[in-house]
Scaffold this active site. Structure first.
Site, PDB file in Angstrom:
ATOM      1  CG  PHE A 183      -1.832   1.287   1.140  1.00  0.00           C
ATOM      2  CD1 PHE A 183      -2.979   1.293   0.356  1.00  0.00           C
ATOM      3  CD2 PHE A 183      -1.485   2.459   1.802  1.00  0.00           C
ATOM      4  CE1 PHE A 183      -3.771   2.439   0.250  1.00  0.00           C
ATOM      5  CE2 PHE A 183      -2.270   3.613   1.696  1.00  0.00           C
ATOM      6  CZ  PHE A 183      -3.415   3.593   0.924  1.00  0.00           C
ATOM      7  CG  ASP A 204       5.576   4.000   1.832  1.00  0.00           C
ATOM      8  OD1 ASP A 204       5.584   4.721   2.853  1.00  0.00           O
ATOM      9  OD2 ASP A 204       4.591   3.884   1.083  1.00  0.00           O
ATOM     10  CE  LYS A 213      -0.961   7.162   6.786  1.00  0.00           C
ATOM     11  NZ  LYS A 213      -0.710   5.979   5.989  1.00  0.00           N
TER      12      LYS A 213
HETATM   13  C1  LIG Z   1      -0.867   6.093   4.454  1.00  0.00           C
HETATM   14  C2  LIG Z   1       0.176   5.544   3.602  1.00  0.00           C
HETATM   15  C3  LIG Z   1       0.468   6.088   2.340  1.00  0.00           C
HETATM   16  C4  LIG Z   1      -0.367   7.207   1.722  1.00  0.00           C
HETATM   17  O1  LIG Z   1      -0.357   8.365   2.473  1.00  0.00           O
HETATM   18  P1  LIG Z   1      -1.496   9.477   2.200  1.00  0.00           P
HETATM   19  O2  LIG Z   1      -1.104  10.610   3.095  1.00  0.00           O
HETATM   20  O3  LIG Z   1      -2.799   8.855   2.570  1.00  0.00           O
HETATM   21  O4  LIG Z   1      -1.431   9.818   0.761  1.00  0.00           O
HETATM   22  C5  LIG Z   1       1.511   5.553   1.616  1.00  0.00           C
HETATM   23  N1  LIG Z   1       2.250   4.530   2.098  1.00  0.00           N
HETATM   24  C6  LIG Z   1       2.014   3.988   3.301  1.00  0.00           C
HETATM   25  C7  LIG Z   1       2.875   2.866   3.781  1.00  0.00           C
HETATM   26  C8  LIG Z   1       0.962   4.451   4.087  1.00  0.00           C
HETATM   27  O5  LIG Z   1       0.692   3.881   5.259  1.00  0.00           O
END
Ligand SMILES: *Cc1c(COP(=O)(O)O)cnc(C)c1O
Length: 419
Positions: free
Chosen positions: A146, A243, A272
């Protein structure tokens, strides 16, 4: 027979469903206040937050010191665009670079934008440093990934829910097996690294993965996996980009999850919690060699690196250390995980995680994860399922032992009541 008047909660739920797009299915609770690890609904009921906006609320809701910073800075200067230099932005870049050990930082707003930035950086490095022919660069990701919701990012998702009906998709991506999805349990038998290796060719510029897959249900790879992936990337001259939008900034009990494996990626994606639970701010971090392929005009964002978000993010980074949030994530996380593992119930298949980031997988014949979340809601615990069978427990990193014990009590009670 006069119809029952709608409760305040029902009224807002009805309004949101009437006027809002239905791209979410929230639990039936309408919140209007947050403080620390707690949330309140419009009727004044209090809940413990076990979701933390998927790690965006690591510092807790409405942190007084962050509130003060956002208040003071917003009175002074908030938005300028990147047409000009600003003090808070320069200070933030210096702080994040020193703290992370990455030479260069590029800021955006949301996580998905920072992932897009990483993809652009990897491709430019592929063309300009590695000599891949124009438009041929390939990036390998993991199944179950994700990384966000843009059309390019969903192009390399392996989850139909994220991509069905959103094509045509961006080419140049391929998915290998995330550790665990190949059903092997030891280094000797590991097929995951093999599938990554098999997909590498002369046009491969990067591998992008999450060190632990959050949305896929807190999938924790076996020890050594990330290290082997690092070695593979070095051997084949391709970039390893992690990520850590959800796993980073203390969530797993280390500043970055890759520290558990004593490696360093070539690129790092943050978001985040960087915004201190107040604002969206994200970043891509890398070396000067990689980052310098961005030239003026090649990439950008109106709000990216604005003074207000920069000031809040600087303070959010300071607070991780001043308030020992990373250590707390480790000690409280270890404690929470071991106590959850102690719950003896046939509805629990597995409990796994790192730091304050725990997934409880259910044997779904008995009860769905969503139903269990609804039962926990009635007990004052806000949780969120991922897929049908996993409940995620990820409270703010400032949570104390008393609250964890209270949560454990409620979780045990609900689980025993099902049996
Ligand atoms: C939440 C998340 C995203 C996307 O972030 P947004 O601020 O919602 O665009 C990408 N990668 C990971 C691992 C995430 O948990």
């Amino acid at each position: 027979n006069t119809p029952m008047p709608l409760s305040l909660q029902d009224e807002y739920i009805k309004k949101e469903s009437l006027y809002g797009a239905k791209n979410y299915s929230p639990l039936s609770v309408v919140l209007n206040k947050g403080e620390g690890a707690y949330l309140w609904d419009v009727d004044g009921n209090k809940y413990l937050d076990m979701v933390s906006a998927y790690s965006a609320v690591s510092h807790g809701h409405s942190h007084p010191k962050l509130i003060e910073v956002i208040h003071e800075q917003s009175k002074k200067l908030s938005i300028t665009s990147r047409a000009f230099y600003t003090e808070p932005f320069a200070d933030f870049l210096e702080k994040l670079s020193n703290l992370s050990g990455f030479e260069s930082v590029l800021t955006m707003n949301t996580g998905a934008e920072a992932v897009e930035t990483a993809i652009k950086a990897a491709r430019r490095w592929g063309y300009f440093s590695k000599g891949i022919p124009e438009d041929k660069a390939e990036i390998i990701v993991a199944d179950g990934n994700f990384h966000g919701r843009t059309t390019t990012i969903v192009s390399f998702s392996t989850d139909d829910a994220y991509k069905k009906g959103f094509g045509p998709f961006t080419p140049g991506f391929d998915a290998a097996n995330f550790c665990g999805s190949c059903e092997c349990d030891s280094i000797e038998k590991c097929l995951s690294i093999n599938t990554f290796e098999k997909k590498i060719n002369k046009n491969t510029c990067a591998i992008i993965v999450e060190p632990i897959q959050g949305e896929a249900g807190i999938r924790v790879p076996r020890e050594g996996w990330l290290k082997e992936l690092r070695a593979l990337c070095t051997e084949k001259n391709i970039l390893l980009i992690l990520d850590e939008i959800q796993s980073g900034l203390g969530r797993t009990g280390k500043l970055f999850a890759y520290e558990h494996e004593n490696i360093k990626p070539d690129g790092l994606i943050l978001g985040k919690a960087l915004g201190g639970a107040l604002l969206p701010i994200s970043a891509f971090l890398s070396s000067k060699e990689i980052m310098n392929h961005f030239k003026p005009g090649s990439h950008g964002s109106t709000f990216g690196g604005n003074p207000l978000a920069s000031k809040v993010a600087s303070k959010a980074l300071d607070l991780l250390f001043e308030e020992k949030l990373i250590e707390n994530s480790k000690t409280m996380g270890d404690y929470f995980l071991s106590k959850l593992k102690d719950i003896d119930s046939k509805i629990i298949k597995e409990v796994r995680g790192k730091g304050l980031w725990i997934g409880m997988e259910l044997n779904n014949a008995e009860v769905s994860a969503k139903n269990l979340c609804m039962m926990l809601l009635n007990e004052g615990l806000l949780c969120k399922e991922t897929h049908e069978t996993v409940i995620r427990f990820a409270p703010p990193l400032m949570i104390g032992k008393k609250d964890i014990d209270w949560a454990l009590n409620k979780i045990t009670k609900v689980i025993t009541s099902i049996e």
